[in-house]
Write an enzyme that holds these catalytic residues in place. Structure first.
Site, PDB file in Angstrom:
ATOM      1  N   GLU A  51      22.183-114.531 -22.930  1.00 43.06           N
ATOM      2  CA  GLU A  51      22.735-115.413 -23.936  1.00 43.06           C
ATOM      3  C   GLU A  51      24.260-115.297 -23.827  1.00 43.06           C
ATOM      4  OE1 GLU A  51      21.325-114.746 -27.967  1.00 43.06           O
ATOM      5  OE2 GLU A  51      22.679-116.311 -28.678  1.00 43.06           O
ATOM      6  N   ARG A 291      13.329-100.730 -21.731  1.00 46.73           N
ATOM      7  CA  ARG A 291      14.744-101.031 -21.557  1.00 46.73           C
ATOM      8  C   ARG A 291      15.510 -99.788 -21.127  1.00 46.73           C
ATOM      9  NH1 ARG A 291      16.293-104.237 -25.281  1.00 46.73           N
ATOM     10  NH2 ARG A 291      18.484-103.780 -25.443  1.00 46.73           N
ATOM     11  N   LYS A 301      25.081-105.188 -28.596  1.00 43.70           N
ATOM     12  CA  LYS A 301      26.279-106.032 -28.543  1.00 43.70           C
ATOM     13  C   LYS A 301      27.051-105.973 -29.864  1.00 43.70           C
ATOM     14  CE  LYS A 301      24.626-109.604 -25.443  1.00 43.70           C
ATOM     15  NZ  LYS A 301      23.885-110.856 -25.524  1.00 43.70           N
TER      16      LYS A 301
HETATM   17  P1  ATP Z   1      21.591-108.151 -28.046  1.00 41.99           P
HETATM   18  O1  ATP Z   1      22.141-106.789 -27.705  1.00 41.99           O
HETATM   19  O2  ATP Z   1      22.575-109.022 -28.740  1.00 41.99           O
HETATM   20  O3  ATP Z   1      20.207-108.149 -28.601  1.00 41.99           O
HETATM   21  P2  ATP Z   1      20.534-108.751 -25.441  1.00 41.99           P
HETATM   22  O4  ATP Z   1      20.894-107.457 -24.866  1.00 41.99           O
HETATM   23  O5  ATP Z   1      19.119-109.098 -25.706  1.00 41.99           O
HETATM   24  O6  ATP Z   1      21.428-108.971 -26.718  1.00 41.99           O
HETATM   25  P3  ATP Z   1      20.653-111.062 -23.713  1.00 41.99           P
HETATM   26  O7  ATP Z   1      21.842-111.792 -23.249  1.00 41.99           O
HETATM   27  O8  ATP Z   1      19.618-111.803 -24.449  1.00 41.99           O
HETATM   28  O9  ATP Z   1      21.223-109.887 -24.590  1.00 41.99           O
HETATM   29  O10 ATP Z   1      20.001-110.278 -22.508  1.00 41.99           O
HETATM   30  C1  ATP Z   1      19.772-110.833 -21.245  1.00 41.99           C
HETATM   31  C2  ATP Z   1      18.703-110.044 -20.542  1.00 41.99           C
HETATM   32  O11 ATP Z   1      19.085-108.683 -20.393  1.00 41.99           O
HETATM   33  C3  ATP Z   1      17.401-110.057 -21.315  1.00 41.99           C
HETATM   34  O12 ATP Z   1      16.354-110.350 -20.407  1.00 41.99           O
HETATM   35  C4  ATP Z   1      17.283-108.669 -21.854  1.00 41.99           C
HETATM   36  O13 ATP Z   1      15.947-108.261 -21.974  1.00 41.99           O
HETATM   37  C5  ATP Z   1      18.015-107.847 -20.804  1.00 41.99           C
HETATM   38  N1  ATP Z   1      18.512-106.592 -21.357  1.00 41.99           N
HETATM   39  C6  ATP Z   1      19.374-106.438 -22.383  1.00 41.99           C
HETATM   40  N2  ATP Z   1      19.571-105.134 -22.650  1.00 41.99           N
HETATM   41  C7  ATP Z   1      18.823-104.432 -21.759  1.00 41.99           C
HETATM   42  C8  ATP Z   1      18.585-103.039 -21.525  1.00 41.99           C
HETATM   43  N3  ATP Z   1      19.175-102.096 -22.257  1.00 41.99           N
HETATM   44  N4  ATP Z   1      17.746-102.692 -20.529  1.00 41.99           N
HETATM   45  C9  ATP Z   1      17.162-103.631 -19.763  1.00 41.99           C
HETATM   46  N5  ATP Z   1      17.334-104.951 -19.937  1.00 41.99           N
HETATM   47  C10 ATP Z   1      18.148-105.367 -20.917  1.00 41.99           C
HETATM   48 MG    MG Z   2      18.454-111.142 -26.403  1.00 39.60          MG
END
Ligand code: ATP
Ligand code: MG
Length: 604
Positions: A51, A291, A301
């Site tokens: 996003e 994750r 974030k």
């Molecule tokens: P927020 O922290 O605002 O919830 P987000 O980390 O979900 O945001 P996105 O931009 O939606 O942010 O993430 C893009 C992709 O990165 C998604 O597929 C998400 O699952 C993956 N992602 C985010 N954080 C992690 C993490 N810690 N480990 C593995 N994948 C991640």
């Molecule tokens: Mg997200």
């Protein structure tokens, strides 16, 4: 098992892609021909769907590595798709930054151009808004969606909880024509935010709360960074995501474990569209993995934004931030982040990953490729009192210093030695304990690739702190080599080897020593506020450092780093990266990581 029908690389050919539960699923799909003809590996299609509402962090790097590496290993494709469904938080600037970070990590998306700043091939969920809208209307027609005009509070109250089923509101069974008319008004912008929503009609008694008539569209009278004021409704994640995947022909939609409980909804929406439809839409498979959750780091974030906005760090690219740009500025290489992503594996169980693994990854990579240089962080002056013994008292000598013991081809560089030198304050003690093998009154040490020196006199300030050492050198130890045996055949020995710079051949520099941003493994665990766990000593700035003059220019042994950053090992101190704050007359270095994991020992 079937044999691959293409000669593309296989998952097993690539040493960097270890087998895991996802490769097992993909292998089984390929064998059964789930997505194409059996054995065709090139059908594998993944996506990275950020996003554009912030900068990417180390957790995203993991997701990027997983999706792009899988596609690459199977000879398939990985899309870069911006999940830009929430205009309130999204900006074009984040789109640019994310593209830059994905490129820097070394990945190329499907249909990308090789031109660095190019956005060719980049996909946007907002390009599918019309299609998503049309499918929503189909669902209304099928009696599978309805416009609910109740307040958000009433809707929430009717959802029930884990013990109690939800209850139907007054709009649930309204005629499709009525919902369609209302939905059209919502789309046109006739109604204020929050006044009505489009909901899927699923099951108010489902034990999975996500299936209790979830919201598909909400009204947001906010302009979108790409579609402007065309739309006044925006799709919710669950409605949009699977359909975006479907439109793009994604085979394996990989996400993190929190979405496991959303999977029935992911599948329900696609099945609902396909119901009574002659031409079925593609149905991708959602797969969840644990994750990345490194110790001493936060990846939320919202919390990262708080650090920036409240001035706890200097910005999103502060070298202490776990953002990709922060890590890059700290000196991390793309290779090290990819190696870390690989080392943390793919599992179905949430766990904390040791931050030491991240530090080891960059240490391992830089050890192989970073040129060695000498830098003195806390300089103590050394004057050679018998320099005239070797000839002209004003002469400077040129020593050959090895550039990288791990890489013979890196050769050696000339470094000047002279009668005035600087060594590290820490390498001298007035009253050294037994195990201190460095310099002290009356002691002898080796100056690496220089000469052996003996400390004969210590000049101190009023408080007794050493400010200068008067030393003699042994002309028979040139290059730091052992002197010849004495008359009795005995060879003199020294235990300590120090780094140094010659006053005639050094420049002053600022060195920023970064430590972990938080001092505990799980920031915020104790007080529920991560700010309480900030490490007060996460930054030490040293402004009086002296470094080899050679660092002011690109020497032939420096690798051509694709990102243009210059990274070094400062002998005995660690790995350092030249910071963008540097100017011609002022070098600034960031310490990427120490040579050894001293933290683990100190803090055990
Ligand atoms: P927020 O922290 O605002 O919830 P987000 O980390 O979900 O945001 P996105 O931009 O939606 O942010 O993430 C893009 C992709 O990165 C998604 O597929 C998400 O699952 C993956 N992602 C985010 N954080 C992690 C993490 N810690 N480990 C593995 N994948 C991640
Ligand atoms: Mg997200």
């Amino acid at each position: 098992m079937t044999t691959p029908t293409t000669d593309k690389p296989t998952a097993d050919d690539r040493p960097s892609l270890t087998r895991n539960f996802i490769t097992e699923i993909i292998d089984a799909d390929i064998a059964s021909g789930k997505w194409g003809s059996p054995g065709d590996r090139t059908v594998v299609t993944t996506r990275f769907p950020p996003e554009p509402n912030g900068f990417l962090h180390i957790g995203h790097a993991k997701s990027i590595a997983v999706n792009f590496s899988l596609a690459e290993a199977y000879g398939g494709h990985c899309n870069l798709r911006f999940d830009d469904t929430n205009p309130a938080a999204e900006e074009d600037a984040f789109v640019k930054a994310i593209i830059e970070d994905v490129r820097w990590l070394g990945f190329t998306w499907n249909n990308a151009s090789s031109h660095d700043a190019s956005q060719d091939g980049v996909l946007y969920a907002s390009d599918y808004f019309q299609q998503l809208h049309d499918w929503a209307v189909e669902l209304i027609d099928k009696g599978l969606a309805y416009v609910d005009e109740q307040s958000p509070e009433d809707i929430r109250a009717q959802r029930g909880d884990l013990k109690n089923p939800g209850t139907a509101g007054p709009f649930r069974d309204r005629p499709a024509a009525e919902s369609k008319a209302r939905f059209a008004e919502m789309v046109r912008g006739d109604h204020p935010n929050g006044s009505m929503v489009l909901r899927a009609k699923i099951d108010l008694a489902s034990p999975n709360m996500n299936l209790r008539d979830p919201v598909m569209y909400r009204i947001l009278n906010t302009p979108h960074h790409r579609t402007g004021t065309t739309w006044h409704v925006y799709p919710m994640y669950d409605w949009a995501h699977g359909l975006e995947d479907s439109i793009e022909g994604i085979t394996h939609s990989i996400c993190t474990l929190e979405f496991e409980i959303h999977r029935p909804l992911y599948d329900w929406f696609i099945d609902a569209i396909n119901k009574d439809r002659a031409e079925k839409i593609h149905h991708p498979q959602q797969i969840e993995f644990a994750r990345l959750n490194p110790s001493f780091i936060i990846t939320s974030k919202r919390k990262l934004r708080q650090l920036v906005e409240d001035g706890h760090v200097t910005g999103w690219d502060d070298p202490r931030m776990p953002t990709i740009r922060g890590l890059r500025r700290l000196g991390y290489t793309p290779e090290s982040l990819r190696a870390f992503a690989e080392a943390t594996g793919l599992t179905k169980f949430n766990a904390v990953h040791d931050i030491g693994l991240l530090e080891r990854a960059v240490r391992d990579h830089l050890n192989k490729v970073a040129p060695r240089r000498m830098a003195v962080l806390n300089p103590l002056k050394v004057t050679i009192t018998n320099w005239a013994d070797g000839g002209d008292p004003d002469r400077l000598e040129t020593m050959q210093v090895i550039n990288n013991p791990e890489d013979e081809s890196a050769g050696a560089r000339p470094v000047t030695f002279g009668p005035t030198l600087w060594i590290e304050h820490d390498d001298f003690m007035m009253d050294p304990p037994k195990k201190f093998f460095r310099l002290g009154p009356g002691r002898e040490v080796r100056l690496r690739c220089g000469y052996w020196i003996t400390c004969n006199e210590v000049i101190t300030d009023d408080e007794g702190n050493p400010v200068e050492l008067k030393c003699t050198y042994d002309p028979n130890t040139r290059g730091g080599n052992n002197p010849p045996p004495d008359a009795n055949g005995k060879v003199r020995k020294v235990k300590g080897t120090l780094h140094w710079v010659a006053d005639a051949d050094c420049v002053s520099a600022e060195v920023r020593l970064f430590d972990r941003l938080y001092s505990v493994e799980k920031p915020g665990k104790k007080t529920d506020n991560h700010i309480d766990d900030l490490n007060p000593d996460s930054l030490t700035v040293l402004t009086e450092c002296r470094v080899e003059q050679g660092l002011t220019k690109h020497l032939p042994d420096e690798p051509a780093w694709p990102d243009g950053l210059r990274r070094f090992q400062f002998e005995r101190l660690g790995y350092f990266c030249l910071d963008a704050d540097s100017a011609d007359n002022k070098l600034v270095f960031n310490r990427t990581v120490t040579l050894k994991d001293s933290w683990a020992k100190q803090n055990r």
